[in-house]
Design a protein around this motif. Structure first.
Motif, PDB file in Angstrom:
ATOM      1  N   GLY A  42       0.830  -1.195   0.000  1.00  0.00           N
ATOM      2  CA  GLY A  42       0.000   0.000   0.000  1.00  0.00           C
ATOM      3  C   GLY A  42       0.868   1.250   0.000  1.00  0.00           C
ATOM      4  N   GLY A  43       0.375   2.308  -0.605  1.00  0.00           N
ATOM      5  CA  GLY A  43       1.132   3.548  -0.671  1.00  0.00           C
ATOM      6  C   GLY A  43       0.684   4.395  -1.845  1.00  0.00           C
ATOM      7  N   THR A  44       1.557   5.315  -2.247  1.00  0.00           N
ATOM      8  CA  THR A  44       1.212   6.275  -3.299  1.00  0.00           C
ATOM      9  C   THR A  44       2.299   6.306  -4.360  1.00  0.00           C
ATOM     10  N   LEU A  45       1.864   6.364  -5.602  1.00  0.00           N
ATOM     11  CA  LEU A  45       2.794   6.491  -6.726  1.00  0.00           C
ATOM     12  C   LEU A  45       2.502   7.808  -7.431  1.00  0.00           C
ATOM     13  N   VAL A  46       3.551   8.630  -7.599  1.00  0.00           N
ATOM     14  CA  VAL A  46       3.412   9.955  -8.207  1.00  0.00           C
ATOM     15  C   VAL A  46       4.350  10.056  -9.399  1.00  0.00           C
ATOM     16  N   GLU A  47       3.819  10.466 -10.545  1.00  0.00           N
ATOM     17  CA  GLU A  47       4.649  10.676 -11.733  1.00  0.00           C
ATOM     18  C   GLU A  47       4.713  12.169 -12.037  1.00  0.00           C
ATOM     19  N   LEU A  48       5.938  12.695 -12.151  1.00  0.00           N
ATOM     20  CA  LEU A  48       6.164  14.112 -12.406  1.00  0.00           C
ATOM     21  C   LEU A  48       6.936  14.299 -13.703  1.00  0.00           C
ATOM     22  N   SER A  49       6.762  15.465 -14.307  1.00  0.00           N
ATOM     23  CA  SER A  49       7.493  15.813 -15.519  1.00  0.00           C
ATOM     24  C   SER A  49       8.226  17.130 -15.303  1.00  0.00           C
ATOM     25  N   GLU A 116      -1.419   7.697  -8.091  1.00  0.00           N
ATOM     26  CA  GLU A 116      -2.188   6.479  -7.851  1.00  0.00           C
ATOM     27  C   GLU A 116      -2.027   6.060  -6.393  1.00  0.00           C
ATOM     28  N   TYR A 117      -3.121   5.513  -5.839  1.00  0.00           N
ATOM     29  CA  TYR A 117      -3.111   5.055  -4.455  1.00  0.00           C
ATOM     30  C   TYR A 117      -3.405   3.561  -4.400  1.00  0.00           C
ATOM     31  N   VAL A 118      -2.707   2.880  -3.501  1.00  0.00           N
ATOM     32  CA  VAL A 118      -2.982   1.467  -3.235  1.00  0.00           C
ATOM     33  C   VAL A 118      -3.101   1.303  -1.727  1.00  0.00           C
ATOM     34  N   GLY A 119      -4.273   0.879  -1.270  1.00  0.00           N
ATOM     35  CA  GLY A 119      -4.472   0.684   0.160  1.00  0.00           C
ATOM     36  C   GLY A 119      -3.795  -0.577   0.659  1.00  0.00           C
ATOM     37  N   PRO A 120      -3.414  -0.644   1.940  1.00  0.00           N
ATOM     38  CA  PRO A 120      -2.748  -1.828   2.485  1.00  0.00           C
ATOM     39  C   PRO A 120      -3.620  -3.074   2.439  1.00  0.00           C
ATOM     40  N   GLN A 121      -4.947  -2.912   2.541  1.00  0.00           N
ATOM     41  CA  GLN A 121      -5.839  -4.067   2.490  1.00  0.00           C
ATOM     42  C   GLN A 121      -5.810  -4.698   1.106  1.00  0.00           C
TER      43      GLN A 121
END
Length: 304
Positions: A42-49, A116-121
């Motif tokens: 779980g966590g967050t993925l961030v794409e930047l330019s 994008e977010y992915v929860g631990p569950q």
């Protein structure tokens, strides 16, 4: 091309070699564990330019100083695209916070491409479902080989497959390479690749056990390995050429996928030659196991 290599002369050395690797791999998974990716934790993925080449080390230091501990930063596609992974951090305003923090430190116009977010569950469910899928794949493959060949061949093939999976997982644990869904997909592909190689060898061993004049099972297996070696090498080398191309040119997202397959192809080729063959010998396979029983009184009532 005809080979005459005495593979089974080193079979005891191969057993020791594989046993050591298996123990190290299992020990590493138990003690160090896997470096689970965001798909599982779980966590967050961030794409930047960025408008120009991004300095990864500066971005990483800025995030750590800003309170984002454990941030993973890497280029994504080009030197101007940056992928940031933040374990355990989920927030609707997180994207704008990161852009604001990095913009103030760099004075560049940074574009937020996606978040994008992915929860631990969800991550826990993915991990459990992935492990279940792997076990189901092994079970069905064992049933197929038992039906297609003979139960001893099925046992030998599953031993080789389990050997391959454990060692690949152990390598990822030892090196602490991130283990995400793409790596899990690669493991399932490794099972398929290794099984295909093992079936080719098993088919030749079966045919030679039925037709060869040799009596020793080890001699027949050695002959079969030599007969299939050319095909095994060509298949493995051409596959590795593609995988190395993916690893170096395919981008950040499939790098670990390609790496897992590279390990899997090398280990799978080795296990098809030594682990499966060793297992057959240790289980006592011989010509009697493949004899075709003739029906009783087959010659008493000849056809007119």
């Amino acid at each position: 091309m005809t080979f005459n290599i005495d593979f089974l002369a080193w079979r005891k050395i191969a057993i020791v070699f594989s046993s050591v690797f298996l123990l190290v791999s299992i020990g590493s998974v138990v003690l160090k564990e896997l470096n689970w990716g965001l798909d599982f934790t779980g966590g967050t993925l961030v794409e930047l330019s960025y408008p120009q080449e991004a300095n990864i080390s500066v971005i990483r230091d800025t995030l750590v100083n800003g309170g984002f501990e454990g941030a993973q930063v890497a280029n994504f596609g080009s030197t101007r695209e940056v992928l940031i992974k933040l374990p355990g951090t989920v927030s609707d305003s997180l994207g704008s916070e990161i852009v604001g923090l990095l913009s103030s430190a760099n004075a560049d116009q940074i574009d937020l491409r996606r978040i994008e977010y992915v929860g631990p569950q969800i991550g826990s469910e993915l991990r459990d479902d992935g492990g279940t899928a792997m076990l189901i794949a092994l079970a069905f493959m064992m049933l197929y080989i038992a039906f297609r060949f003979q139960s001893m061949f099925a046992g030998a093939a599953v031993v080789a497959l389990i050997h391959d999976v454990i060692i690949v997982v152990g390598i990822f644990s030892l090196i602490q390479i991130e283990f995400d869904l793409t790596v899990l997909a690669a493991l399932l592909a490794v099972i398929g690749y290794s099984l295909n190689d093992t079936i080719v060898v098993s088919d030749r061993i079966r045919e030679n056990l039925r037709s060869s004049e040799l009596d020793e099972t080890s001699d027949i297996i050695n002959m079969s390995l030599n007969q299939t070696l050319g095909r095994t090498l060509i298949t493995s080398l051409t596959t590795l050429l593609v995988l190395f191309s993916l690893y170096f040119l395919g981008g950040e997202l499939i790098k670990n996928f390609a790496l897992a397959l590279i390990f899997g192809v090398v280990i799978g080729t080795y296990s098809s030659i030594y682990i499966a063959a060793n297992a057959l010998i240790m289980m006592g396979l011989n010509k009697d196991h493949l004899k075709v029983e003739q029906p009783e009184n087959a010659d008493d009532n000849p056809l007119p």
